[in-house]
Design a protein around this motif. Structure first.
Motif, PDB file in Angstrom:
ATOM      1  N   THR A  94      99.262  10.513 -44.949  1.00  0.00           N
ATOM      2  CA  THR A  94      98.676  10.795 -43.623  1.00  0.00           C
ATOM      3  C   THR A  94      98.405  12.276 -43.420  1.00  0.00           C
ATOM      4  OG1 THR A  94     100.714  11.034 -42.291  1.00  0.00           O
ATOM      5  CG2 THR A  94      99.857   8.794 -42.619  1.00  0.00           C
ATOM      6  N   GLY A  95      98.432  13.083 -44.488  1.00  0.00           N
ATOM      7  CA  GLY A  95      97.982  14.451 -44.345  1.00  0.00           C
ATOM      8  C   GLY A  95      98.972  15.507 -44.778  1.00  0.00           C
ATOM      9  N   ILE A  96      98.666  16.740 -44.395  1.00  0.00           N
ATOM     10  CA  ILE A  96      99.377  17.922 -44.862  1.00  0.00           C
ATOM     11  C   ILE A  96     100.826  17.929 -44.396  1.00  0.00           C
ATOM     12  CG2 ILE A  96      99.501  20.433 -44.637  1.00  0.00           C
ATOM     13  CD1 ILE A  96      96.387  20.389 -44.456  1.00  0.00           C
ATOM     14  N   ARG A  97     101.056  17.609 -43.122  1.00  0.00           N
ATOM     15  CA  ARG A  97     102.402  17.742 -42.570  1.00  0.00           C
ATOM     16  C   ARG A  97     103.405  16.853 -43.301  1.00  0.00           C
ATOM     17  NH1 ARG A  97     105.789  21.345 -40.639  1.00  0.00           N
ATOM     18  NH2 ARG A  97     107.274  20.515 -39.126  1.00  0.00           N
ATOM     19  N   GLU A  98     103.076  15.571 -43.451  1.00  0.00           N
ATOM     20  CA  GLU A  98     104.016  14.675 -44.123  1.00  0.00           C
ATOM     21  C   GLU A  98     104.073  14.958 -45.620  1.00  0.00           C
ATOM     22  OE1 GLU A  98     105.110   9.950 -44.378  1.00  0.00           O
ATOM     23  OE2 GLU A  98     104.614  10.905 -42.478  1.00  0.00           O
ATOM     24  N   ALA A  99     102.960  15.362 -46.216  1.00  0.00           N
ATOM     25  CA  ALA A  99     102.988  15.711 -47.636  1.00  0.00           C
ATOM     26  C   ALA A  99     103.934  16.884 -47.885  1.00  0.00           C
ATOM     27  CB  ALA A  99     101.584  16.051 -48.120  1.00  0.00           C
ATOM     28  N   PHE A 100     103.915  17.867 -46.989  1.00  0.00           N
ATOM     29  CA  PHE A 100     104.842  18.995 -47.103  1.00  0.00           C
ATOM     30  C   PHE A 100     106.286  18.494 -47.058  1.00  0.00           C
ATOM     31  CE2 PHE A 100     107.630  21.944 -44.795  1.00  0.00           C
ATOM     32  CZ  PHE A 100     107.561  23.075 -45.609  1.00  0.00           C
ATOM     33  N   THR A 101     106.587  17.614 -46.110  1.00  0.00           N
ATOM     34  CA  THR A 101     107.943  17.082 -45.987  1.00  0.00           C
ATOM     35  C   THR A 101     108.332  16.273 -47.220  1.00  0.00           C
ATOM     36  OG1 THR A 101     107.687  16.980 -43.586  1.00  0.00           O
ATOM     37  CG2 THR A 101     109.471  15.695 -44.536  1.00  0.00           C
ATOM     38  N   MET A 102     107.406  15.479 -47.744  1.00  0.00           N
ATOM     39  CA  MET A 102     107.686  14.671 -48.931  1.00  0.00           C
ATOM     40  C   MET A 102     107.959  15.544 -50.150  1.00  0.00           C
ATOM     41  SD  MET A 102     104.892  11.606 -48.423  1.00  0.00           S
ATOM     42  CE  MET A 102     105.420  10.625 -49.836  1.00  0.00           C
ATOM     43  N   LEU A 103     107.155  16.584 -50.330  1.00  0.00           N
ATOM     44  CA  LEU A 103     107.338  17.467 -51.482  1.00  0.00           C
ATOM     45  C   LEU A 103     108.658  18.224 -51.407  1.00  0.00           C
ATOM     46  CD1 LEU A 103     103.677  18.766 -51.724  1.00  0.00           C
ATOM     47  CD2 LEU A 103     104.892  17.609 -53.578  1.00  0.00           C
ATOM     48  N   THR A 104     108.977  18.752 -50.236  1.00  0.00           N
ATOM     49  CA  THR A 104     110.222  19.506 -50.110  1.00  0.00           C
ATOM     50  C   THR A 104     111.438  18.584 -50.237  1.00  0.00           C
ATOM     51  OG1 THR A 104     110.020  19.373 -47.688  1.00  0.00           O
ATOM     52  CG2 THR A 104     109.218  21.374 -48.751  1.00  0.00           C
ATOM     53  N   THR A 105     111.338  17.370 -49.704  1.00  0.00           N
ATOM     54  CA  THR A 105     112.438  16.411 -49.833  1.00  0.00           C
ATOM     55  C   THR A 105     112.626  15.997 -51.285  1.00  0.00           C
ATOM     56  OG1 THR A 105     112.021  15.578 -47.594  1.00  0.00           O
ATOM     57  CG2 THR A 105     113.324  14.183 -49.061  1.00  0.00           C
ATOM     58  N   ALA A 106     111.534  15.733 -51.983  1.00  0.00           N
ATOM     59  CA  ALA A 106     111.614  15.344 -53.396  1.00  0.00           C
ATOM     60  C   ALA A 106     112.253  16.443 -54.230  1.00  0.00           C
ATOM     61  CB  ALA A 106     110.226  15.008 -53.920  1.00  0.00           C
ATOM     62  N   LYS A 107     111.893  17.689 -53.950  1.00  0.00           N
ATOM     63  CA  LYS A 107     112.486  18.804 -54.697  1.00  0.00           C
ATOM     64  C   LYS A 107     113.994  18.882 -54.458  1.00  0.00           C
ATOM     65  CE  LYS A 107     110.130  22.745 -54.870  1.00  0.00           C
ATOM     66  NZ  LYS A 107     109.666  22.896 -56.259  1.00  0.00           N
TER      67      LYS A 107
END
Length: 337
Positions: free
Chosen positions: A245-258
């Protein structure tokens, strides 16, 4: 598209795209929804969603989270058109504050080494396409056919470039997949993306623990909730704005995955330079970059960050960093400022 795009279970020569513009005072933010048919969205579903939208209740783009929460809860699903709105709002937010999107998130503007995707064709055709992509450091090879070994053998006759392998759920037998991965590990392949059907959880868990190469989840990783159990089935995740759904959730997903110790990848659909620029803003969070979806587009209406010899150089231009769109290449569908 310049060439037909063929993966394990379908082929297409184009992708439905909706470009949107959100106006605020004398500024405009641009966004994009890319809607490959396999994900269930199209121009009509996007229009139905937009017809329910009322942004007049918000008097500023910042804070952005309440606006995005409102958009997400209009109705379930529809991640691509939600992503278009998210991207346009981020573009607008950056322009208002005179900061790039990556600066808004405290990220750097690194040089990104994107892979070049080679879709499925006869082995000799794929080898020829590989030769055309000799300037890229990495290649992404689509597999999931009866000729997978022949494809890699043909490619290895013309290049020694490291390969990302993407089976797009094309392998159905876990033991056969494991044996093929063992062989691919001897062919300078770096990882395997979505080898098994996304809902075959038992097979994916078995293969993840057996695989001689890292397994990256793509179709099986859509939104933030999917990160919770991703480590059971994958060594890493491929985050795409059109799924998240875009930049905001992608940022959260990437940081959480890391934080969970997962490998991180940022990818794309077939997109114009608008959505590719949006994805590139988060590039410093990803170990693997696959942002080439605009390179085979014949009617891209935007100019953003050029890709030179496989390198995407993200600058600090406000918002997404887009140049003025050339709307004469776009078929008008709806205007909703």
């Amino acid at each position: 598209m310049e060439h037909p795009f063929r993966i394990a279970d379908n082929v297409r020569t184009g992708t439905p795209i909706m470009l949107i513009k959100i106006s605020y005072r004398d500024m405009e933010g641009f966004g994009e929804a890319s809607m490959p048919p396999r994900y269930g969205e199209d121009l009509n579903t996007a229009k139905v969603f937009l017809d329910q939208l009322d942004l007049s209740q918000f008097h500023s783009v910042s804070p952005i989270d309440p606006i995005l929460s409102y958009i997400d809860h209009i109705q379930p699903g529809n991640p691509a058109i939600k992503a278009a709105l998210d991207i346009a709002l981020h573009d607008l937010w950056g322009k208002i504050t005179k900061r790039s999107v990556h600066e808004l998130y405290g990220l750097s503007n690194e040089i990104l080494q994107t892979a070049k995707t080679i879709s499925i064709e006869a082995p000799e055709i794929m080898a020829a396409r590989v030769t055309e992509a000799k300037d890229f450091r990495y290649l992404k090879i689509k597999l999931g056919t009866a000729e997978d070994r022949a494809i890699i053998q043909a490619i290895r006759k013309v290049t020694d470039q490291p390969l990302y392998i993407d089976a797009n759920q094309g392998w159905k037998n876990k033991e056969e997949a494991a044996r093929l991965i063992d062989w691919l590990s001897t062919q300078a392949c770096l990882f395997i993306e979505q080898p098994m059907p996304k809902n075959d959880f038992d097979a994916m868990e078995w293969l993840k623990n057996r695989s001689s190469l890292p397994i990256i989840g793509d179709e099986g990783i859509q939104r933030i909730k999917d990160i919770d159990n991703a480590g059971l089935f994958y060594h890493g995740v491929n985050i795409k704005l059109m799924k998240s759904t875009g930049i905001r959730e992608a940022f959260t997903m990437l940081t959480t995955a890391k934080k969970k110790g997962l490998h991180t990848m940022i990818g794309c659909m077939s997109e114009t330079s608008c959505a590719i620029a949006a994805g590139a803003q988060l590039g410093s969070l990803a170990e693997f970059i696959d942002l080439d979806g605009n390179l085979g587009v014949t009617n891209d209406p935007f100019i953003a960050f050029p890709c030179v010899q496989g390198e995407i150089r993200v600058d600090n231009s406000p918002g997404l960093g887009l140049k003025k769109p050339t709307w004469d290449t776009v078929e008008p569908y709806i205007e909703n400022s």
